[in-house]
Design an enzyme around this catalytic site. Structure first.
Site, mmCIF file in Angstrom:
data_model
loop_
_atom_site.group_PDB
_atom_site.id
_atom_site.type_symbol
_atom_site.label_atom_id
_atom_site.label_comp_id
_atom_site.label_asym_id
_atom_site.label_seq_id
_atom_site.Cartn_x
_atom_site.Cartn_y
_atom_site.Cartn_z
ATOM 1 N N LYS A 1 50.983 45.287 71.581
ATOM 2 C CA LYS A 1 49.941 46.319 71.475
ATOM 3 C C LYS A 1 49.681 46.653 70.009
ATOM 4 O O LYS A 1 50.595 46.982 69.258
ATOM 5 C CB LYS A 1 50.386 47.584 72.226
ATOM 6 C CG LYS A 1 49.476 48.799 72.031
ATOM 7 C CD LYS A 1 49.956 50.021 72.840
ATOM 8 C CE LYS A 1 49.150 51.272 72.512
ATOM 9 N NZ LYS A 1 49.608 52.467 73.259
ATOM 10 N N ASP B 1 46.181 56.037 67.361
ATOM 11 C CA ASP B 1 45.840 56.504 68.705
ATOM 12 C C ASP B 1 45.599 58.011 68.691
ATOM 13 O O ASP B 1 46.528 58.806 68.766
ATOM 14 C CB ASP B 1 46.983 56.160 69.676
ATOM 15 C CG ASP B 1 46.661 56.575 71.107
ATOM 16 O OD1 ASP B 1 45.490 56.911 71.379
ATOM 17 O OD2 ASP B 1 47.597 56.553 71.941
ATOM 18 N N LYS C 1 44.419 63.813 71.845
ATOM 19 C CA LYS C 1 45.803 64.300 71.827
ATOM 20 C C LYS C 1 45.870 65.640 71.111
ATOM 21 O O LYS C 1 45.032 65.928 70.254
ATOM 22 C CB LYS C 1 46.684 63.303 71.053
ATOM 23 C CG LYS C 1 46.998 62.019 71.787
ATOM 24 C CD LYS C 1 47.943 61.160 70.969
ATOM 25 C CE LYS C 1 48.247 59.849 71.660
ATOM 26 N NZ LYS C 1 48.977 59.992 72.931
ATOM 27 N N ASP D 1 51.447 53.253 66.674
ATOM 28 C CA ASP D 1 51.079 52.724 67.987
ATOM 29 C C ASP D 1 50.761 51.227 67.962
ATOM 30 O O ASP D 1 50.355 50.652 68.956
ATOM 31 C CB ASP D 1 49.895 53.535 68.551
ATOM 32 C CG ASP D 1 49.931 53.632 70.059
ATOM 33 O OD1 ASP D 1 51.002 53.389 70.638
ATOM 34 O OD2 ASP D 1 48.881 53.947 70.653
ATOM 35 N N ASP E 1 43.202 58.185 76.705
ATOM 36 C CA ASP E 1 44.478 58.091 75.984
ATOM 37 C C ASP E 1 45.400 57.026 76.606
ATOM 38 O O ASP E 1 46.412 56.669 76.019
ATOM 39 C CB ASP E 1 45.164 59.464 75.981
ATOM 40 C CG ASP E 1 46.246 59.564 74.908
ATOM 41 O OD1 ASP E 1 46.329 58.656 74.046
ATOM 42 O OD2 ASP E 1 47.008 60.543 74.933
ATOM 43 N N GLU F 1 45.055 53.926 76.607
ATOM 44 C CA GLU F 1 44.261 52.826 76.041
ATOM 45 C C GLU F 1 45.080 51.546 75.853
ATOM 46 O O GLU F 1 44.531 50.448 75.841
ATOM 47 C CB GLU F 1 43.670 53.253 74.690
ATOM 48 C CG GLU F 1 44.600 53.099 73.461
ATOM 49 C CD GLU F 1 45.857 53.961 73.527
ATOM 50 O OE1 GLU F 1 45.846 54.961 74.288
ATOM 51 O OE2 GLU F 1 46.854 53.643 72.851
ATOM 52 N N ARG G 1 47.167 49.984 77.794
ATOM 53 C CA ARG G 1 47.096 49.052 78.934
ATOM 54 C C ARG G 1 45.746 48.343 78.990
ATOM 55 O O ARG G 1 45.640 47.251 79.536
ATOM 56 C CB ARG G 1 47.414 49.808 80.234
ATOM 57 C CG ARG G 1 46.466 50.897 80.588
ATOM 58 C CD ARG G 1 47.050 51.892 81.605
ATOM 59 N NE ARG G 1 47.995 52.828 80.999
ATOM 60 C CZ ARG G 1 48.692 53.740 81.686
ATOM 61 N NH1 ARG G 1 48.557 53.826 83.006
ATOM 62 N NH2 ARG G 1 49.515 54.552 81.068
#
Ligand code: BES
Ligand code: MG
Ligand code: ZN
Length: 507
Positions: free
Chosen positions: A275, A280, A287, A298, A357, A359, A361
């Protein structure tokens, strides 16, 4: 990083600021230590006798040598009971020793490689090559610093200590083994540093484009191939999920495709997918502001993938490996995806995005679909995917889920020997049902109160892997954690050493 030196010297005539001895609880120190003890008029055995030093794991004791031997001081590092000494204890001992010499401002350190044979019954199973490699690895990893963003005078002010010499002491018979081990440790540490650096950079530097350029540079210097797919190519491939995540950002996305061919031409490769969300914010499902800055990490899975490719290539492992990093920035804006939007992924499956959020996956979905073109023998993805993982496992292990029991067992074993532990969680049909959408094929979050956030995230990924052996490592709790002596404050580089161990085992 300065190279580790190999020196053929008897410990009692060797000259260094800090002669490091690894001492088990049994205090059965072997001939090298007995000789030193004698020269020091029994200071070593007295330390044990008085219980000032008991050989407990990572316990330390400095002894002045007062000219009785050539080295200025002796550093005792405890490694616990002999029976329990594995590579990880020695790695930690190596890390502990460099932390100690920084405190004491020693500029040279030499390690007396332990033989770890305290009588036949309780001999450790480690080979001398593994012993040397673990100690060197721990010391090098513990010396990592990231100071790129300190202004020059600050840097020199902090720099009242530089290590000039790091040596392994050995006899002539073990010289080659020690040299090989040191070289291996160096290559591994270099790769982990690549990963740590990438993670430590802030989001305004480590953009998807920067990740891609760094991967290209590493590929060039380590001789493997690296191609970057941009927005246009992604559109052609129909990567609606990856593009959807990136569409709120001004930073263009990148799919980094790295290929290393160390095995026979026709051998099916292992594909690693990491990833690469370079920041993020959560997107429109923004968030909270507290600690949001942590989300520059991230892309830790992607950084570990790049580091692992570097290590595989520099160690010249006889195996084919592909590394994929779907990289994007998750931002809220007038062009961002909104809760309720439906994306069509490369697989053709449609995804209802109920929380922007979730994101990770989404970008992984398209990269996993893309991985199928390699007809891989196994696919392993790494991702800082869920906060739930930190709740479930804390900082001592990543979560491990998958569809293949052999692969899972191999990764658990590699986690144990590398010290990057993986803990298996279940992944059942019932979990897969929870990510089915009412109006699309899948939804990217579950209904409230379903729980098991780490598992349902993996269940979502599973929809994109088909029947290839696949494992998913959720590294949210371990990517940025100072949990061990050889992990200084900051990014750990988790995943590189676990993957290398796994790839070495199957190569
Ligand atoms: N990058 C985060 C997960 C994360 C959390 C990593 C803490 C490292 C530390 C991920 O994209 C995320 O936001 N996940 C959500 C998923 C949820 C909306 C289903 C989460 O865990 O809250
Ligand atoms: Mg998120
Ligand atoms: Zn994320």
């Amino acid at each position: 990083m300065k190279p580790i030196k190999i020196k053929i010297d008897a410990p009692i005539v060797h000259k260094t600021d800090c002669l490091t001895l690894f001492c088990p609880e049994e205090a059965a120190p072997g001939s090298a230590l007995k000789e030193i003890d004698k020269k020091l008029n029994g200071a070593l055995s007295q330390a044990y006798k008085s219980k000032r030093f008991e050989g407990k794991t990572n316990q330390t004791l400095w002894l002045d040598t007062l000219g009785n031997i050539k080295s200025k001081a002796i550093l005792l590092i405890g490694v616990g009971p002999i029976k329990e000494i594995g590579a990880e204890k020695l790695r930690q001992a190596g890390g502990t020793s460099v932390n100690q010499i920084e405190k004491n401002k020693s500029t040279s350190i030499s390690f007396v490689l332990p033989s770890l044979t305290g009588g036949k019954k309780n001999s450790s199973k480690l080979k001398s090559e593994d012993i040397a490699c673990a100690i060197a690895e721990g010391a090098l990893l513990g010396l990592y610093r990231f100071e790129e963003y300190k202004s020059k005078d600050k840097k020199t002010k902090n720099k009242n200590w530089t290590l000039e010499d790091l040596s392994l002491l050995t006899d002539a018979a073990n010289q080659t083994v020690a040299r090989k081990a040191a070289q291996k440790a160096q290559k591994i540490a270099d790769a982990v540093f690549t990963t740590r650096d990438l993670i430590a950079h802030p989001g305004n530097r480590a953009t998807p484009t920067f990740l891609a350029q760094t991967a290209k540079k590493i590929a060039r210097s380590h001789q493997f191939s690296c191609k970057i797919l941009g927005r246009k190519e992604m559109e052609k491939l129909g990567m609606g999920a990856l593009l959807g995540v990136s569409q709120g950002s001004n930073e263009p996305p990148a799919l980094i495709v790295m290929e290393y061919k160390g095995g026979p031409k026709k051998q099916a490769p292992v594909v690693i997918v990491g990833k690469g969300i370079t920041f993020d914010t959560g997107g429109i499902s923004l968030k909270p502001s507290a600690n949001m800055g942590e989300m520059k990490m991230d892309m830790s899975g992607g950084a570990a993938t790049i580091g692992a490719m570097q290590a595989v290539a520099s160690l010249k492992l006889p195996i084919n490996v592909v590394g994929l990093v779907p990289a994007a920035e998750n931002m809220p804006s007038g062009t961002a995806i909104k809760p309720g939007d439906i994306l069509t992924s490369m697989s053709g499956k449609t995804i209802e995005v109920l929380n922007t959020d979730a994101e990770g996956r989404l970008v992984l979905a398209d990269a996993l679909t893309f991985s199928a073109r390699y007809k891989p023998r196994a696919v392993i993805d790494l991702a800082t995917l869920t906060g739930a993982c930190v709740v479930a496992l804390g900082h001592q292990a990543c979560a491990l889920l998958g569809n293949d029991e052999d692969l899972i067992q191999q990764l658990i074993a590699s986690g144990e020997s590398s010290g990057e532990r993986a803990w298996n969680l279940p992944l059942w049909e019932e979990h897969e049902k929870e990510v089915k959408s009412d109006i699309a094929d899948l939804k990217n979050i579950t209904a409230p109160n379903v729980g098991a956030g780490t598992i349902t995230a993996a269940a979502f990924l599973k929809a994109f892997v088909g029947d290839v052996p696949w494992a998913h490592l959720d590294i949210a709790g371990v990517a940025w954690e100072q949990s061990k002596p050889y992990i200084p404050k900051g990014p750990s580089g988790f995943g590189v050493r676990l993957l290398i161990n796994y790839l070495e085992n199957i190569a």
